[in-house]
Design a protein around this motif. Structure first.
Motif: not given
Length: 402
Positions: A104-106, A108-116, A327-329
């Motif tokens: 969940m965290a990885v 979420a962090a990548l998407a947050f950084a990209l969109i911000w 994050g999962a792999g």
């Protein structure tokens, strides 16, 4: 009165056409290991594009299609909860959590950084996209495993546990975040008000969860037995159908999402001895109404700046894939070996129901939450993950395309 009749006539036309298309489309896409939602989103996109010039989608027709979409949404997420196994999940929790938390965290962090960092967007769209990116689509994730007959394996059980945790936690975060973001919006409140709104929402969700658990333990078995005695053939299904919509409506009235209510209703019935009968009966509702949820997603896309969204869609797709692959792999690789890590990482890639619910709800709140450019990019990226994930998983499981 005539306009109303004409409006219902258009609705019946759309309903009948989509219902008749559903089975052939599912059958055709199943042969190439792809989910049917791709076709329904594409149909919605085509209708939206055509409506830009022809303007045949009246407001009444859009509103009525939206009602069918909500019915489909509740049916989809009720089945997610219904097919979950809380007892098995509790037994596997320690093993699954090692994968679930970074899973969940990885992303979420990548998407947050990209969109911000993307020009013209900002922290609130980034936050909503991050919550959406943390989820997976359990139905799409499990399909290639079922096709390969591998869902009952140890790796299949682990994948299922992680996907269930993903959907449940993302749905709960959805309920919290949508109570907080209006207070974070400029001019609508302070950080203190946002924190208070979040705390109140957490308390309400906790009480709602406890009430659903008590219902599943103390009330549901008795009432289900009464309905089964009154009508052995349809009683359990009718009781479940009525209850899921009541619970979903209650969740909506409490300021959550109907998604939370539908998932928790499914969990409440997952212990019922008649669960298989309910599941089989609900499959008919799902077949009729779930296409309209995905159709409405496509219909919500605006084509004014469609070309400008393609670069954002491509970047978001990369973030969504990389987030789950890492994050999962990687944790699954550490727990169960390289091959398991590859398969589970690819299995977590598809984003559909929860991802699209978050983005669509954000779009309805206004451009400050989810701008139309971001929404369009999210739809395109979600469709791409639903194509890429199952194809890779099918290959890794040794299933060859026809």
């Amino acid at each position: 009165m005539t306009e109303t009749h004409e409006s219902y006539g258009q609705l019946m036309l759309v309903f009948g056409a989509v219902a008749l298309l559903a089975i052939p489309l599912r059958s055709a896409l199943r042969k190439v290991a792809l989910p049917a939602l791709i076709a329904f989103i594409a149909l919605g996109l085509a209708l939206s594009a055509a409506d830009e010039s022809l303007e045949f989608m009246t407001r009444d027709l859009r509103d009525q299609t939206g009602v069918l979409a909500q019915l489909g949404l509740v049916a989809l997420l009720f089945r997610v909860g219904l097919e979950s196994d809380p007892d098995r999940l509790a037994g596997q929790l320690r093993r699954a959590v090692v994968i679930w938390l970074p899973n969940m965290a990885v992303p979420a962090a990548l998407a947050f950084a990209l969109i911000w960092a993307w020009p013209g967007l900002g922290p609130i769209p980034a936050l909503l996209t991050a919550i959406a990116a943390s989820a997976t689509s359990i139905g799409i994730s499990t399909a290639p495993w079922e096709e390969a007959g591998a869902l009952q394996s140890d790796d299949g059980a682990l994948m299922l546990d992680v996907a269930e945790l993903d959907d449940l936690s993302a749905a709960i975060l959805l309920g919290i975040v949508f109570a907080v973001v209006p207070n974070l919006h400029e001019g609508n409140g302070t950080m203190g008000q946002a924190a208070w709104a979040g705390a109140v929402q957490i308390a309400k969700i906790t009480l709602f969860s406890a009430a659903c658990y008590a219902f599943s333990r103390l009330v549901e078995p008795r009432l289900s037995a009464i309905f089964a005695d009154l009508d052995p053939r349809t009683g359990p299904f009718v009781f479940a159908a009525g209850t899921v919509f009541l619970i979903a409506a209650t969740a909506d009235a409490l300021g959550f999402s109907m998604a939370i209510g539908a998932i928790f209703a499914g969990l409440a019935f997952s212990r019922d001895p008649a669960e298989r009968q309910i599941d089989d009966a609900f499959a008919s509702i799902l077949a009729l109404f779930s296409p309209f949820f995905f159709l409405s997603i496509g219909l919500s896309v605006e084509f004014d700046r469609f070309g400008a969204t393609l670069s954002l869609a491509a970047a978001l797709f990369v973030a969504l894939v990389a987030g789950k692959a890492l994050g999962a792999g990687l944790p699954a690789w550490a727990v169960s070996g390289r091959r398991t890590g590859q398969i589970i990482g690819a299995s977590m890639v598809p984003r559909a129901e929860i991802f699209l619910i978050v983005m669509a709800h954000g779009l309805s709140m206004g451009a400050w939450a989810v701008p139309s450019e971001l929404y369009t990019a999210s739809v395109l990226a979600a469709v791409a993950t639903c194509i890429a994930g199952p194809l890779v998983v099918a290959q890794l499981l040794g299933r060859t395309r026809p």
